[in-house]
Design a protein around this motif. Structure first.
Motif: not given
Ligand code: NDP
Length: 407
Positions: A141, A235, A323, A326-327, A334, A338
Motif C-alpha cells: 500500500v 490496493i 481506497a 486512492a488507487l 495510497t 495508509n
C-alpha cells in the motif's frame, strides 16, 4: 512478468529449510510459529523479531533455537541479552537489527511486522532474492510499484499470505492473464455489517475489537470493522497481481469461508475455500510449491449449511470507496491513505476520535494531499517513507478539527 509466481513453477526445496519470522510475537507470527512447531525437523529458524515483547521473543528463540533475534526498541537490548544468556542466540536491537534479521540467509521469510515499519525489513529480504511470505500489506500500500519491481529485479518470490490474496494466488493458476476478467475478494463485513451509519459512528473500541470470525491483531481488527482493511486489500491485490481497480471487486460474505475468487473469460469462477484460520494460507506459503499437512480444522460445508453474499455498502463504509479513490489517484495517494489511517486508528484507540471519524480523517488528509499538489511517483523506499511521514504529520494536524466536528 510478475514476482508472484503463477502456476506451479517448482522451487528448490532443501531438506531443512532456513526460515525467518519478522513479527514473530504477533498474531501472524504466532500462526507461523505454530506451523513450524508441527514439523521442527524440517525448519531451521534463522531469525525472529519483535517490537518490544522481550519475554515472548526470548521464549520463541529458546524453543526454536533461533540463530539471531532482534527487538525494535533499542532500550531493550540488555533485557533480551539477559533473557538469552548462555543460549548462543545472537541478539540485536533497533530498526537496523530488524533489517539485519531479514537480510540473514533464510530461504523463506515471513514478513509480518505490523504497519509501515514492515517495509524496510521486507525489502531487505526481497533484495537478497528470498522467498517472502508477505502478510504485511502496508509494504504494497505504501510502496507497491517500487516493492514489486524490486522483487522482479532481484528474483525474490512474493507469496501472498493474506487469506484473500492467497486465495487469489491459488485460483489464478487456473488460467492466464489474458483470460482473467476480474478477481473478487471477500469481506466478512466485520462486527458492524448490519449496523446503520449512526450506530457505526458511535461504535466503541470494545465493539470494534469483536470480529465475528477472525482472531487477529488489534489494528487489523479495527480496520476490518471500518472495512479499511478491505480497502487496503484492494490496493494490495492491485500490486500483487498487476490488476486495475476495475478488475478488483469486493463481496461481503459473512461466513468467511470463500476467501477469494477469479472470474475467467469463459465465465468460470474459481474460488478457494477454507475455515477462517490464518494457518491455512500461511501453510500454503510455507509448503509452496508443494502442500504440507496443516493443523487447521477440515472444512465441513454440510455443518456450515449456507454461504451467503452481499454487495458492499460504500455509504455506511466510506473507507472502501476512499481506497479505490486512492488507487485510481496513484502517485503516493495510497501511501497517504495508509498513513492517515494508522494515525486515525491510534487516535480512536486512545479515545481521541469517534469510530466514524476514522474515515473522515483519512479523507481529509487525502484531500489536503491532493490539493497541495504533492502527487509524484515513488521511486524508492525512502520516497515512500517520506510521504508516509509527511502524511502522518498532516493527519495529526487535521485531527483536532475532525475530532471536534459532529458527523
Ligand atoms: P500484531 O500486532 O499481532 O503483531 C505485529 C508484530 O510486529 C509483533 O511481532 C510486533 O512486536 C511487531 N512490531 C510491531 N511494530 C513493530 C515495529 N515498529 N518494528 C518492528 N516490529 C514491530 O499484527 P498481526 O500479526 O495481526 O499483523 C501483522 C501484519 O500482517 C499486518 O501488516 C497485518 O495487516 C497483516 N495481516 C494480518 C492478518 C491477521 O490475521 N492477523 C491477516 C492478514 C494480514 P511486539 O509483539 O513486540 O509488539
Amino acid at each position: 512478468m510478475s514476482a508472484v509466481p503463477l502456476r506451479n513453477s517448482k522451487a528448490a526445496v532443501s531438506a531443512a529449510r532456513a526460515v525467518s519470522v519478522l513479527g514473530a510475537t504477533g498474531s501472524i507470527g504466532d500462526s507461523t510459529m505454530d506451523l513450524l512447531r508441527g514439523a521442527p525437523e524440517r525448519y531451521q529458524v534463522e531469525a525472529l523479531t519483535a517490537n518490544s515483547n522481550v519475554a515472548a521473543l526470548a521464549k520463541l528463540a529458546k524453543e526454536f533455537n533461533a540463530r539471531f533475534v532482534a527487538i525494535a526498541d533499542p532500550d531493550l537490548l540488555k533485557d533480551l541479552q539477559d533473557a538469552l544468556s548462555g543460549t548462543g542466540t545472537e541478539c540485536g536491537a533497533g530498526e537496523s537489527a530488524i533489517i539485519e534479521a531479514a537480510a540473514r540467509p533464510a530461504d523463506w521469510v515471513m514478513a509480518a511486522v505490523s504497519g509501515a515499519a514492515g517495509l524496510k525489513p521486507a525489502l531487505a529480504a526481497v533484495d537478497r532474492g528470498a522467498t517472502v511470505a508477505l502478510a504485511n500489506k502496508e509494504c504494497l500500500v505504501c510502496a507497491g510499484d517500487f516493492f514489486m519491481q524490486r522483487a522482479i529485479l532481484t528474483g525474490a518470490r512474493i507469496l501472498p499470505a493474506d487469506s484473500e490474496h492467497n486465495a487469489l494466488f491459488q485460483a489464478l493458476g487456473s488460467g492466464n492473464r489474458e483470460e482473467l476478467v476480474r478477481v473478487i475478494i471477500t469481506a466478512s463485513g466485520g462486527p458492524f455489517r448490519t449496523w446503520d451509519s449512526a450506530e457505526i459512528e458511535q461504535a466503541t473500541l470494545a465493539q470494534a475489537l469483536k470480529h465475528p470470525n477472525w482472531s487477529m491483531g488489534q489494528k487489523i481488527t479495527i480496520d476490518s470493522a471500518s472495512m479499511m482493511n478491505k480497502g487496503l486489500e484492494v490496493i494490495e491485490a492491485s500490486h500483487l497481481f498487476g490488476l486495475t481497480p476495475d478488475e478488483i471487486d469486493v463481496l461481503v460474505h459473512p461466513q468467511s469461508i470463500v476467501h477469494g475468487m477469479v472470474e475467467f473469460s469463459d465465465r468460470s469462477v474459481v474460488a478457494q475455500l477454507g475455515a477462517p484460520d490464518m494457518r491455512i494460507p500461511i501453510a500454503h506459503c510455507l509448503g509452496w510449491p508443494d502442500r504440507i499437512v496443516g493443523p487447521s480444522a477440515r472444512l465441513d460445508l454440510a455443518k456450515i449449511g449456507q454461504l451467503t453474499f452481499e454487495a458492499p455498502d460504500f455509504d455506511r463504509f466510506p473507507a472502501l470507496k476512499l481506497a479505490y479513490d486512492a488507487l485510481r489517484t496513484g502517485h503516493g495517494a495510497t501511501t497517504v491513505f495508509n498513513a492517515a489511517n494508522e494515525v486515525a486508528v491510534a487516535a480512536f484507540i486512545a479515545g481521541k476520535i469517534r469510530f466514524g471519524a476514522i474515515a473522515r480523517l483519512v479523507e481529509a488528509t487525502m484531500n489536503a494531499w491532493v490539493r497541495s499538489g504533492n502527487l509524484a511517483p515513488l521511486s524508492s523506499a525512502d520516497d515512500a517513507i517520506a510521504v508516509d511521514h509527511n502524511a502522518r504529520n498532516k493527519a495529526a494536524t487535521l485531527l483536532p478539527q475532525i475530532a471536534a466536528k459532529a458527523s
